[in-house]
Design an enzyme around this catalytic site. Structure first.
Site, PDB file in Angstrom:
ATOM      1  N   ASP A  99      39.486  28.840  47.881  1.00 23.78           N
ATOM      2  CA  ASP A  99      38.304  29.600  47.451  1.00 23.78           C
ATOM      3  C   ASP A  99      38.740  30.498  46.307  1.00 23.78           C
ATOM      4  OD1 ASP A  99      36.067  31.242  47.128  1.00 23.78           O
ATOM      5  OD2 ASP A  99      35.634  31.307  49.279  1.00 23.78           O
TER       6      ASP A  99
ATOM      7  N   ARG B 244      36.812  32.482  44.465  1.00 24.45           N
ATOM      8  CA  ARG B 244      35.846  33.516  44.125  1.00 24.45           C
ATOM      9  C   ARG B 244      36.415  34.929  44.243  1.00 24.45           C
ATOM     10  NH1 ARG B 244      30.995  31.509  47.847  1.00 24.45           N
ATOM     11  NH2 ARG B 244      32.809  31.143  49.189  1.00 24.45           N
TER      12      ARG B 244
END
Length: 213
Positions: free
Chosen positions: A141, A143
């Site tokens: 991930d 982000r």
């Protein structure tokens, strides 16, 4: 110690009448920003009014959803993920409660649209959504929610009720100086096409989803 979040400012606000595909209508205030750290065009949608908040008194924290862009799910209704249904749910719940939808241009958990499609191909070969990203050379991930904290602070919001099943959003916001008064779970939007995807989010990403193994 809380890291110093670079300041951003509101660039422009416009009224945006919304009509979703199923006929749900509401009115949003669309907000753009100057000074966002990554230079991308993230936007906020103000929905509802504090005086109309049915969940809490009018001085309660706004209900906030941080939603990462998903072209396939949000626009074209792809069933491979739950992004489109989560976005639809968030608009209605925030319009009722009063708060903000932050729409972040972080396609494919931050890897971009074309790499996301490459990850889909690897998922078709048996990898889960996290391992597919890693196989392409990315983090599971990618982000970073610093821009979300910048947007909220520019809007004068320092405490939120966070509409999410993702503990990473909660943790990052708190580390960035935005207090999460309550983490409000979203629904479980399960379909035959996204069952493996949701199971991976629950068991690999620690999302608060009740999915049978």
């Amino acid at each position: 110690m809380t890291p110093q979040v670079p300041s951003a400012t509101v660039r422009r606000q416009v009224t945006l009448p919304l009509r979703l595909n199923d006929g749900f209508t509401t009115v949003a205030t669309m907000v753009t920003f100057d000074g966002l750290l990554d230079g991308m065009e993230h936007v906020a949608f103000g929905l509802g009014h504090p005086s109309a908040n049915r969940r809490h008194p009018c001085d309660a924290p706004p209900l906030v959803r941080i939603h990462s862009e998903c072209l396939t799910g949000d626009v074209f209704g792809s069933q491979r993920c739950d992004c489109g249904p989560q976005l639809r749910e968030a608009v209605e719940r925030i319009a009722e409660a009063g708060g903000y939808l932050l729409y972040l241009r972080q396609e494919g958990r931050g890897i971009g649209l074309y790499p996301k499609v490459d990850a889909y191909a690897l998922q078709d070969e048996g990898l889960d959504t996290y391992d597919a990203n890693v196989a392409l050379g990315y983090a599971a991930d990618e982000r970073d929610y610093t821009v979300a904290a910048q947007m909220l602070l520019a809007l004068g919001v320092t405490t939120v009720d966070l509409l999410t099943n993702n503990p990473d959003k909660h943790g990052q916001l708190e580390r960035l100086g935005v207090q999460v008064a309550d983490r409000v779970p979203t629904g479980v939007h399960l379909s035959p096409a996204n069952a493996r995807y949701l199971a991976a989010k629950a068991w690999r990403g620690a999302h608060t989803l009740r999915i049978a193994r």
